[in-house]
Scaffold this active site. Structure first.
Site, PDB file in Angstrom:
ATOM      1  CE  LYS A   1      -4.349   1.529   2.055  1.00  0.00           C
ATOM      2  NZ  LYS A   1      -5.549   1.130   2.794  1.00  0.00           N
TER       3      LYS A   1
ATOM      4  CD  GLU B   1     -19.809  -1.647   8.032  1.00  0.00           C
ATOM      5  OE1 GLU B   1     -19.966  -2.732   7.413  1.00  0.00           O
ATOM      6  OE2 GLU B   1     -18.883  -0.848   7.752  1.00  0.00           O
TER       7      GLU B   1
ATOM      8  NE  ARG C   1     -23.099  -3.401   2.969  1.00  0.00           N
ATOM      9  CZ  ARG C   1     -21.875  -3.641   2.493  1.00  0.00           C
ATOM     10  NH1 ARG C   1     -20.962  -4.170   3.275  1.00  0.00           N
ATOM     11  NH2 ARG C   1     -21.573  -3.352   1.255  1.00  0.00           N
TER      12      ARG C   1
HETATM   13  C1  LIG Z   1     -19.423  -1.182   4.249  1.00  0.00           C
HETATM   14  C2  LIG Z   1     -18.189  -0.325   4.319  1.00  0.00           C
HETATM   15  N1  LIG Z   1     -17.599  -0.114   5.516  1.00  0.00           N
HETATM   16  C3  LIG Z   1     -16.485   0.647   5.586  1.00  0.00           C
HETATM   17  C4  LIG Z   1     -15.951   1.207   4.472  1.00  0.00           C
HETATM   18  C5  LIG Z   1     -14.755   2.132   4.572  1.00  0.00           C
HETATM   19  N2  LIG Z   1     -13.585   1.574   3.912  1.00  0.00           N
HETATM   20  C6  LIG Z   1     -13.248   1.927   2.667  1.00  0.00           C
HETATM   21  S1  LIG Z   1     -11.860   1.209   2.116  1.00  0.00           S
HETATM   22  C7  LIG Z   1     -11.670   0.393   3.570  1.00  0.00           C
HETATM   23  C8  LIG Z   1     -10.498  -0.515   3.760  1.00  0.00           C
HETATM   24  C9  LIG Z   1     -10.472  -1.567   2.707  1.00  0.00           C
HETATM   25  O1  LIG Z   1      -9.330  -2.329   2.839  1.00  0.00           O
HETATM   26  P1  LIG Z   1      -8.873  -3.220   1.611  1.00  0.00           P
HETATM   27  O2  LIG Z   1     -10.040  -3.858   0.995  1.00  0.00           O
HETATM   28  O3  LIG Z   1      -7.801  -4.101   2.091  1.00  0.00           O
HETATM   29  O4  LIG Z   1      -8.333  -2.164   0.574  1.00  0.00           O
HETATM   30  P2  LIG Z   1      -6.987  -1.290   0.627  1.00  0.00           P
HETATM   31  O5  LIG Z   1      -7.420   0.071   1.046  1.00  0.00           O
HETATM   32  O6  LIG Z   1      -6.045  -1.932   1.552  1.00  0.00           O
HETATM   33  O7  LIG Z   1      -6.502  -1.282  -0.769  1.00  0.00           O
HETATM   34  C10 LIG Z   1     -12.691   0.710   4.462  1.00  0.00           C
HETATM   35  C11 LIG Z   1     -12.815   0.204   5.836  1.00  0.00           C
HETATM   36  C12 LIG Z   1     -16.614   0.975   3.252  1.00  0.00           C
HETATM   37  N3  LIG Z   1     -16.197   1.531   2.119  1.00  0.00           N
HETATM   38  N4  LIG Z   1     -17.707   0.197   3.207  1.00  0.00           N
END
Ligand SMILES: Cc1ncc(C[n+]2csc(CCOP(=O)(O)OP(=O)(O)O)c2C)c(N)n1
Ligand SMILES: CC(=O)[C@@H](O)[C@H](O)COP(=O)(O)O
Ligand SMILES: [Mg+2]
Length: 619
Positions: free
Chosen positions: A279, A364, A392
């Site tokens: 990342k 959630e 959710r």
């Molecule tokens: C239902 C929901 N909860 C929380 C989020 C906030 N959120 C967006 S990206 C993320 C982290 C995702 O991690 P990953 O899939 O590993 O992607 P990376 O950012 O590491 O590329 C979160 C918690 C969201 N978009 N949707």
């Protein structure tokens, strides 16, 4: 080289020896543009080669790439002819920060919320089978998004598929913060290949304790090393479910990735390609602080320092500070986040009370029911969550919390318009979906002090309660208006006659502007802060109806099921001699853009409210 890529599949004209240079160009482009517009930097820098490899292997738009969350789809946008749009990224009317089928036929599925990609991909696969079509489906999910329940429901279902379905697991061992939970641990072990070595070491250590037998047995086992290894094939969890596992693959080597995708494409049935990425790759500040650079505003490229004007206390900060203070005096207070510890202001609580803090991952639905369980067992849980993500947990709110009247506090952050994330993230449905649930109390503060007072009040209630507040700086005028909070009681700010404005939560600041303009025009106006959306202050409505001919309600929520609709229903049902006109949002989604711009467009700022009232009064 990026200039040569004008549309989907143009990348196929680039020679393999130039892949590295193209990746470097893409990274420089992203850093430069995002440093001006803001956006999801670190995740995008991590998937440059992965996206290139998918675009080199597959053919768009025929093949379907489905991004989970979609915050990492910027390189995909660059490779599908949208380079020019990056100057207006996430701006009103500009390029979206997420995949949007309306923006490009190469965006196979619209996203913004997490853990949907495998379900949506599987939908495409089943439709392809039924229609006898021939295209590839590739769902790309991050390790953080793989903590979400929907992903497991989809994997369970996908294991029955007999035709090819590629699931790319983009594993950078980060969610927004450090990833959490059992699956994250499992992936860690796959990543470092410790699974095999770790098990072997554990077996050896145990055997050594058996006198006389242990050591010879270890010698035998060492001879049988290969068969032991077969017992612990990487990816066994997926393989056991019927999903072929390929990997882990180095995620910054385009040619290796292409080779793996070609292999994956040949497999019948579901196949999971485990890709390891970094990342923030290519930009030191983002590598060092991937959480800070997950989503950023404008920044200085040299130093990585933010260029956004310093914000006053945000509602989120106030919540975090006051909660920590409450928890110091009450050991039963526990806090839950669904992978948003920083965004919801829980970092301070987490460092003070690590044993009373729970990051459950992007889960959630689980978080709501987990809170219900904690409440049953005598704890006082608060679930701090963004308004749009709490959607959710709707059934869990009704079935697990409210039906049982459990004392769970919902700190609903990002209520109202959030701005640049756009339609997927606007928190404009919560007043409706929360206040329709029996037994719920729903409050919203007009300023930062009221948020503190409401939070203290919430922990004293014997049932479920939501406090809803917006993103960004907290309103910090009207400090003297801090009458004690009483259940279901609103607060009169100015008491006159003719017109009454009743505002909900942070819309108080816009209502004050409208009030001032109307006063300047010589109108007699009352201003009331609703405080509670549920229970409705019916006594106040009755009182207003006696001395005013018209009530204007102001809320940043859809009109249907919102505060204004409830006031109007009450007035009608009780034949009150007053007209009720809600200022609220239409039955629609609200696009991205600066919140001030959106309010202007939607007629929901102080000037627009005053203008409309003045027009009504003039008849
Ligand atoms: C239902 C929901 N909860 C929380 C989020 C906030 N959120 C967006 S990206 C993320 C982290 C995702 O991690 P990953 O899939 O590993 O992607 P990376 O950012 O590491 O590329 C979160 C918690 C969201 N978009 N949707
Ligand atoms: C993609 C996603 O869902 C989050 O990264 C979100 O954009 C965070 O929003 P805030 O900037 O309001 O914390
Ligand atoms: Mg990740």
């Amino acid at each position: 080289m990026l200039e040569q890529i004008k549309k989907a599949n143009d990348i196929k004209e680039i020679a393999p020896e130039d892949y590295q240079e193209l990746a470097a160009e893409i990274r420089s482009f992203l850093i430069e543009k995002i440093s001006k517009t803001g956006g999801h930097l670190a995740s995008n820098l991590g998937v440059v080669e992965l996206t290139m490899a998918m675009h080199l292997t597959f053919t768009l738009p025929e093949d379907k790439i489905i991004w989970d969350v979609g915050h990492q789809s910027y390189t995909h946008k660059l490779l599908t002819g949208r380079t020019a749009g990056f100057d207006e990224l996430r701006c009103f009317g500009g390029l979206s920060g997420f995949p949007k089928p309306g923006e490009s036929e190469c965006d196979a599925f619209g996203t913004g919320h997490s853990s949907t990609s495998i379900s949506a991909g599987l939908g495409y696969v089943r439709a392809r089978e039924i229609k006898g079509e021939d295209y590839q489906v590739i769902s790309v999910i991050g390790d953080g998004s793989l903590t979400g329940g929907m992903a497991y429901e989809a994997l369970n279902n996908a294991s029955q598929v007999k035709s090819n379905f590629i699931i790319v697991l983009n594993d950078n061992h980060m969610s927004i913060s450090e990833n959490v939970g059992g699956i994250s641990k499992y992936l860690n072990r796959l990543r470092s290949a410790e699974l095999y070595h770790g098990l072997k070491k554990g077996v050896e250590e145990t055997l050594e304790y058996i006198p006389g037998v242990g050591k010879p047995m270890i010698r035998q086992l060492k001879k049988a090393k290969n068969s032991l290894k077969q017992l612990v094939i990487p990816g066994m969890l997926f393989e056991d479910m019927g999903i072929t596992y390929l990997g882990p693959v180095a995620g910054h080597d385009v040619e290796k990735l292409c080779k793996t995708f070609r292999e994956a494409r040949r497999i019948k049935g579901p196949v999971l390609v485990h890709v390891l990425t970094e990342k923030g790759r290519g930009y030191e500040p983002a590598i060092a602080m991937p959480d800070k650079f997950h989503g950023v505003g404008p920044f200085d490229i040299e130093t990585g320092e933010s260029l956004s004007p310093a914000t006053k206390d945000s509602y989120t900060d106030v919540f975090g500070k006051v909660l920590t203070d409450i928890a110091m005096k009450d050991e039963t207070v526990v806090a839950i986040t669904a992978a948003m510890a920083d965004g919801t202001g829980l970092k301070r609580f987490a460092s003070k009370f690590p044993k009373r803090f729970f990051d459950v991952g992007i889960a959630e639905e689980h978080a709501v029911t987990f809170a219900a369980g904690l409440a049953c067992a005598g704890m006082k849980p608060v679930f701090a969550v963004y308004s749009s993500f709490l959607q959710r947990g709707f059934d869990q709110l009704i079935h697990d919390v409210a039906l049982q009247k459990l004392p769970v506090v919902f700190a609903v952050d990002r209520g109202g318009l959030v701005g640049n994330d756009g339609d997927t993230h606007q928190g404009i449905f919560d007043l409706s979906y929360l206040s329709m649930i029996p037994n719920m109390t729903v409050m919203s503060p007009k300023h930062k002090w009221e948020l503190a007072d409401m939070l203290r009040f919430a922990f004293k209630l014997q049932g479920p309660v939501a406090i809803r507040y917006p993103r960004g700086s907290a309103f910090d005028a009207f400090e003297e208006y801090r009458e004690e909070i009483a259940l279901g009681k609103s607060e009169w700010i100015y008491r006159e006659e003719e017109v009454a404005i009743i505002s909900v939560g942070h819309m108080f600041s816009e209502a004050v502007l409208a009030y001032k303009k109307l006063k300047e025009a010589g109108r007699k106006v009352s201003l009331i802060n609703a405080r509670f959306v549920k229970p409705l202050d019916t006594q106040m409505i009755e009182e207003v109806a006696k001395t005013h001919s018209i009530i204007y309600t102001v809320e940043e929520n859809v009109k249907i099921g919102g505060f204004g609709s409830q006031v109007a229903d009450y007035a009608e049902e009780h034949s009150l001699p007053v007209k009720v006109c809600p200022f609220a949002l239409p039955d629609d989604y609200v696009e991205q853009g600066n919140v001030e711009v959106l309010r202007e467009v939607l007629g929901l700022n102080g000037s627009a409210i005053a203008e409309k009232i003045e027009k009504d009064l003039k008849g």
